[in-house]
Scaffold this motif. Structure first.
Motif, mmCIF file in Angstrom:
data_model
loop_
_atom_site.group_PDB
_atom_site.id
_atom_site.type_symbol
_atom_site.label_atom_id
_atom_site.label_comp_id
_atom_site.label_asym_id
_atom_site.label_seq_id
_atom_site.Cartn_x
_atom_site.Cartn_y
_atom_site.Cartn_z
ATOM 1 N N TYR A 130 7.618 3.711 4.838
ATOM 2 C CA TYR A 130 6.276 3.894 4.290
ATOM 3 C C TYR A 130 5.858 5.355 4.377
ATOM 4 N N CYS B 17 11.260 1.788 15.321
ATOM 5 C CA CYS B 17 10.409 2.508 14.390
ATOM 6 C C CYS B 17 10.739 3.995 14.512
ATOM 7 N N VAL C 214 6.964 6.623 8.054
ATOM 8 C CA VAL C 214 7.371 5.683 9.102
ATOM 9 C C VAL C 214 8.439 4.767 8.543
ATOM 10 N N GLU D 44 0.710 5.073 3.133
ATOM 11 C CA GLU D 44 0.342 3.665 2.898
ATOM 12 C C GLU D 44 1.130 3.013 1.778
ATOM 13 N N GLN E 33 4.946 1.732 0.326
ATOM 14 C CA GLN E 33 6.351 1.480 0.635
ATOM 15 C C GLN E 33 7.205 2.203 -0.384
ATOM 16 N N SER F 186 9.630 8.055 12.869
ATOM 17 C CA SER F 186 8.681 8.802 12.038
ATOM 18 C C SER F 186 9.185 10.213 11.757
ATOM 19 N N ARG G 111 3.746 11.435 8.635
ATOM 20 C CA ARG G 111 3.188 10.490 7.671
ATOM 21 C C ARG G 111 4.222 9.486 7.163
ATOM 22 N N SER H 71 -1.604 6.470 9.465
ATOM 23 C CA SER H 71 -0.145 6.473 9.495
ATOM 24 C C SER H 71 0.470 5.442 10.434
ATOM 25 N N ARG H 72 -0.324 4.790 11.235
ATOM 26 C CA ARG H 72 0.209 3.701 12.054
ATOM 27 C C ARG H 72 0.777 2.617 11.147
ATOM 28 N N SER H 73 1.816 1.960 11.639
ATOM 29 C CA SER H 73 2.476 0.958 10.808
ATOM 30 C C SER H 73 2.665 -0.330 11.588
ATOM 31 N N ARG I 130 3.403 -2.769 6.597
ATOM 32 C CA ARG I 130 2.311 -2.032 5.971
ATOM 33 C C ARG I 130 2.034 -0.777 6.787
ATOM 34 N N GLN I 131 1.326 0.125 6.173
ATOM 35 C CA GLN I 131 0.953 1.359 6.860
ATOM 36 C C GLN I 131 -0.528 1.591 6.623
#
Lengths: 114, 113
Positions: B49, B91, B32, B52, B54, B93, B30, B72-74, B67-68
């Protein structure tokens, strides 16, 4: 503020010889320490980590590192290197007050020669 | 288990344009983080992040944003691109951040002409 110093920008070594890559850090609080390796055109791969406990940490590919709090060092060692170990190695620190970010050293290029 | 996936792998833009880079973390992760890697400055932290939000930001101008999403994708966005923005953007995680090891993707290499 925290900082990480990798004293050697490049370390040439012959195949099957031992190697040590040096890393020193500066921090006024407790640290978590990491070594990553980067092969060409790839991201970073975690070699090993020190979070707490035993100061001698073993990682992947035969690498190990020793945390020395008094000397603020976390040197990486391998008793016998292979050609395939040629890569860039990064030492990184994370601290409780740096909040979720890794602070990296400038990297050491390990060049293994036949 | 799939690793961290970054798209695209390579990108060429011109000065003044904007760009969006994408990162899909390892399933279950969760947190990133984004880093910029250049020959001159090395690896520098951009932002992190979690859920969602920062939680931390590095010393980069406001042109750099991220942004997220709820899965959880950013994404990170760079507006008004400058030549100095040419870099490898990485990136990483982890489950929740903190002292947990971060797992990196192979990066997006951005070249500015």
């Amino acid at each position: 503020a925290q900082s990480v110093t990798q004293l050697d920008s490049q370390v040439p070594v012959f195949e099957e010889a031992p190697v040590e890559l040096r890393c020193n850090y500066s921090s006024s609080v407790s640290v978590y320490l990491f070594w990553y390796v980067q092969y060409p055109n790839q991201g970073l791969q975690l070699l090993l980590k020190y979070l707490s406990g035993s100061t001698l940490v073993k990682g992947i590919n035969g690498f190990e590192a020793e945390f020395n709090k008094s000397q603020t060092s976390f040197h990486l060692r391998k008793p016998s290197v292979h050609i395939s170990d040629t890569a860039e190695y990064f030492c990184a620190v994370n601290t409780m007050d740096s909040s979720y970010k890794l602070i990296f050293g400038s990297g050491t290029r390990l060049l293994v020669r036949p | 288990k799939a690793g961290v996936t970054q798209t695209p792998r390579y990108l060429i833009k011109t000065r003044g344009q904007q760009v969006t880079l994408s990162c899909s973390p390892i399933s279950g992760h969760r947190s990133v983080s984004w880093y910029q890697q250049t020959p001159g400055q090395g690896l520098q932290f951009l932002f992190e992040y979690f859920s969602e939000t920062q939680r931390n930001k590095g010393n980069f101008p406001g042109r750099f944003s991220g942004r997220q999403f709820s899965n959880s994708r950013s994404e990170m966005n760079v507006s008004t691109l400058e030549l100095g923005d040419s870099a490898l953007y990485l990136c990483a995680s982890s489950f929740t951040g903190g002292n947990q090891p971060q797992h990196f993707g192979d990066g997006t290499r951005l070249s500015i002409l």
